[in-house]
Write a protein that holds these residues in place. Structure first.
Motif, PDB file in Angstrom:
ATOM      1  N   UNK A 113       0.818  -1.206   0.000  1.00 36.05           N
ATOM      2  CA  UNK A 113       0.000   0.000   0.000  1.00 36.05           C
ATOM      3  C   UNK A 113       0.860   1.268   0.000  1.00 36.05           C
ATOM      4  N   UNK A 114       2.147   1.110  -0.322  1.00 35.35           N
ATOM      5  CA  UNK A 114       3.058   2.253  -0.415  1.00 35.35           C
ATOM      6  C   UNK A 114       3.369   2.615  -1.853  1.00 35.35           C
ATOM      7  N   UNK A 115       3.767   1.617  -2.625  1.00 37.53           N
ATOM      8  CA  UNK A 115       4.083   1.811  -4.041  1.00 37.53           C
ATOM      9  C   UNK A 115       3.681   0.556  -4.805  1.00 37.53           C
ATOM     10  N   UNK A 116       3.307   0.656  -6.077  1.00 36.86           N
ATOM     11  CA  UNK A 116       3.080  -0.553  -6.872  1.00 36.86           C
ATOM     12  C   UNK A 116       4.380  -1.354  -6.991  1.00 36.86           C
ATOM     13  N   UNK A 117       4.270  -2.663  -7.011  1.00 40.26           N
ATOM     14  CA  UNK A 117       5.448  -3.490  -7.188  1.00 40.26           C
ATOM     15  C   UNK A 117       5.678  -4.518  -6.106  1.00 40.26           C
TER      16      UNK A 117
END
Length: 317
Positions: free
Chosen positions: A229-233
């Motif tokens: 839920x911080x960055x895609x990937x």
């Protein structure tokens, strides 16, 4: 390794040969490296010195870019606005969107223009970084612009330490030090002093990999969930844990895979994978419209003077 080589020579059927090759590669990948020593006392200070030099260079170059933009009257950002202060320059583009989420949250319905196309909105960005901005800003009374930059810089320091500790677990000190230098002075390292979420994502990722090397698999789960839920990937981390589980199972006769280790890999990998694909589901549920996340991804904008030259020169495809 010698026994596996002999097995490879004796194995005639193609499936068997490929299975032996895969097993040989797995042994080489998971074997303990020679020349690796425990982290010495005070190891963090030289690493932080390299990190500080990299951030100082980033700030200097960005200041030159900001000062040049003021002299030339350049605009920047998706709305083509001028950066009135250096802090504005460090908290534009994606950072500005994170700030909007920190102050106003996510829209209940998708904003559209006169033609019905979805306009830029907050659903294109994940919530952990702006939630931190909002929380720390409320506790300190500082504006989100300052908090966003401070979080990014602090997280980059933690990420650099985590990277060095990770590499010292699998290689020698010289290689780890060079990796820190390249990480701190790389062409894209300037994002570490912007109000972006990349630093936070990287410290979570490096810490999760360090735990994997130390075989504390269950402890990876909370880091994977937060990273998702911080960055895609984060799904890539889940895939890596799945591959690690497969390799550990293949080598269970040489390196026993305990039940707790298997459970830890399954739980951490599964939780990370599920959370890694949950944001589009959450966005659809809140707005009541399908494809909210994908449709909200910012598709560009040619209002800034620098970007306009690129936009108008692109082929029509």
């Amino acid at each position: 390794m010698t026994g596996l080589a002999e097995d490879l020579d004796q194995a005639s059927p193609t499936p068997t040969r490929w299975r032996v090759r895969l097993r040989t590669a797995s042994v080489d990948l998971l074997r303990r490296r020679s020349g690796i020593e425990p982290l010495e006392r005070g190891w963090a200070w030289p690493v932080l010195a390299v990190w500080a030099a990299g951030r100082a260079l980033n700030v200097t170059l960005l200041w030159v870019a900001y000062f040049s933009s003021r002299i030339a009257g350049w605009t920047f950002g998706p709305d083509g606005a001028r950066a009135h202060t250096f802090l504005d320059f460090l908290s534009g583009w994606d950072a500005e969107r994170y700030g909007a989420i920190a102050t106003t949250g996510y829209p209940v319905s998708l904003p559209t223009d006169a033609s019905g196309a979805v306009e830029r909105n907050n659903w294109a960005f994940l919530p952990v970084f702006p939630l931190l901005e909002r929380t720390v800003s409320a506790l300190t009374g500082l504006p989100w612009q300052v908090i966003g930059v401070l979080i990014s810089v602090a997280a980059s320091a933690a990420a650099t330490l985590a990277l060095f500790a990770l590499l010292r677990s699998v290689t020698d000190a010289r290689a780890a030090r060079w990796a820190v230098v390249l990480f701190s002075f790389g062409p894209l390292s300037f994002v570490f002093v912007l109000g972006y979420a990349e630093s936070l994502f990287l410290v979570l990722l490096f810490s999760a990999l360090l735990l994997a090397v130390r075989r504390r698999y269950l402890s990876i789960a909370p880091l994977g969930v937060i990273a998702a839920f911080t960055r895609p990937g984060a799904v890539a981390l889940a895939l890596g844990l799945g591959i690690l589980l497969l390799l550990r199972w293949m080598l269970r006769d040489r390196d026993p895979l305990t039940r707790s280790e298997a459970i830890g890999l399954v739980v951490s990998g599964g939780a990370t994978a599920i959370c890694g694909v949950m944001w589009p589901v959450i966005a659809d549920a809140v707005t009541g419209q399908s494809g909210t996340y994908v449709r909200s991804r910012w598709r560009g904008g040619c209002r800034s003077s620098v970007r306009a030259a690129f936009c108008h020169s692109r082929p029509a495809w």
